[in-house]
Design an enzyme around this catalytic site. Structure first.
Site, PDB file in Angstrom:
ATOM      1  N   LYS A  15      -3.786   4.821  27.199  1.00 34.85           N
ATOM      2  CA  LYS A  15      -4.825   3.790  27.130  1.00 34.85           C
ATOM      3  C   LYS A  15      -4.210   2.386  27.153  1.00 34.85           C
ATOM      4  O   LYS A  15      -4.682   1.511  27.868  1.00 34.85           O
ATOM      5  CB  LYS A  15      -5.678   3.929  25.849  1.00 34.85           C
ATOM      6  N   ARG A  88     -13.231   4.603  16.775  1.00 31.63           N
ATOM      7  CA  ARG A  88     -12.398   5.766  16.467  1.00 31.63           C
ATOM      8  C   ARG A  88     -13.183   6.862  15.742  1.00 31.63           C
ATOM      9  O   ARG A  88     -12.663   7.928  15.503  1.00 31.63           O
ATOM     10  CB  ARG A  88     -11.339   5.294  15.514  1.00 31.63           C
ATOM     11  N   ARG A 127       8.197   8.235  22.718  1.00 32.03           N
ATOM     12  CA  ARG A 127       7.856   6.804  22.680  1.00 32.03           C
ATOM     13  C   ARG A 127       8.641   6.050  21.615  1.00 32.03           C
ATOM     14  O   ARG A 127       8.928   4.865  21.764  1.00 32.03           O
ATOM     15  CB  ARG A 127       6.349   6.700  22.415  1.00 32.03           C
ATOM     16  N   ARG A 129       7.890   5.071  18.503  1.00 34.67           N
ATOM     17  CA  ARG A 129       7.271   4.124  17.575  1.00 34.67           C
ATOM     18  C   ARG A 129       7.425   4.677  16.168  1.00 34.67           C
ATOM     19  O   ARG A 129       7.610   5.873  15.986  1.00 34.67           O
ATOM     20  CB  ARG A 129       5.780   4.011  17.941  1.00 34.67           C
ATOM     21  N   ARG A 140      -2.285  12.657  13.845  1.00 36.00           N
ATOM     22  CA  ARG A 140      -3.113  11.714  14.614  1.00 36.00           C
ATOM     23  C   ARG A 140      -3.953  12.445  15.655  1.00 36.00           C
ATOM     24  O   ARG A 140      -5.102  12.095  15.906  1.00 36.00           O
ATOM     25  CB  ARG A 140      -2.248  10.623  15.232  1.00 36.00           C
TER      26      ARG A 140
END
Ligand code: AMP
Length: 192
Positions: A15, A88, A127, A129, A140
């Site tokens: 996204k 969300r 990624r 993070r 998540r």
């Protein structure tokens, strides 16, 4: 044409990347609640310290806090926008409906990026993070399935939901998104 779009999809669907490209190509505001929350953490404010603990656990921050962030940004902005990471859950979806009615900025499209779960896990783990370790990633994704995915029905019922395949290169997905948004109404191909 100016567009008001909610971009939906699980963590790792792309996204953020796709919104960045689309915002630049079409002169839209890209509003990522995740980015704004991480900026708050980086600023080291006392709010940032509280937010950091929530982000690191993979939980969602409070609905009122994210709504305040989105309200502030959208009320300052005149043109089109992309909302990335908000809403969300169903409470946030209802809050957004009220906010957009207040601002007289009706939503035009809810764009759903679709990517299979195992591909998401692989992408998120690569990624790097601070909230991307495996346990937090799985949490998540679970929160996404339980709380976020059900809001697709909210938009589908209003004829706003368009689905786009999020697999492939960044450019391929960007082209699919552009084609999907250029339809005046969802085509057979993009209906979920
Ligand atoms: P994202 O960058 O969209 O993956 O968001 C990263 C983290 O920020 C999420 O795991 C949540 O902790 C928090 N977050 C982002 N957007 C929201 C939202 N709309 N509501 C609650 N928490 C959010």
């Amino acid at each position: 044409m100016s567009k008001r779009v909610v971009v939906l999809g699980p963590p790792g669907a792309g996204k953020g990347t796709q919104c960045m490209l689309l915002a630049a190509a079409r002169g839209l505001l890209h509003l990522s609640t995740g980015d704004l929350l991480r900026a708050e953490v980086a600023a080291g404010s006392s709010l940032g310290q509280q937010v950091k603990a929530v982000l690191d656990r993979g939980d969602l921050v409070s609905d009122d806090l994210v709504l305040a962030i989105v309200r502030h940004r959208l009320s300052l902005h005149q043109g089109g926008w992309l909302l990335d990471g908000f809403p969300r859950n169903s409470t946030q979806a209802a809050m957004l409906d009220d906010l957009l009615a207040d601002l007289k900025q009706p939503l035009q499209v809810a764009l759903q990026l679709q990517v299979p779960e195992e591909e998401l896990v692989a992408r998120l783990l690569s990624r790097g993070r601070s909230d991307d370790n495996e346990a937090v990633v799985r949490k998540r994704l679970q929160i996404y399935v339980r709380q976020t995915e059900p809001i697709n029905a909210h938009y589908q019922g209003r004829g706003l939901l368009q689905c786009v395949d999020g697999l492939g290169s960044v450019e391929e997905v960007a082209t699919r998104i552009c084609n999907s948004l250029d339809e005046c109404a969802p085509s057979e191909e993009t209906m979920c």
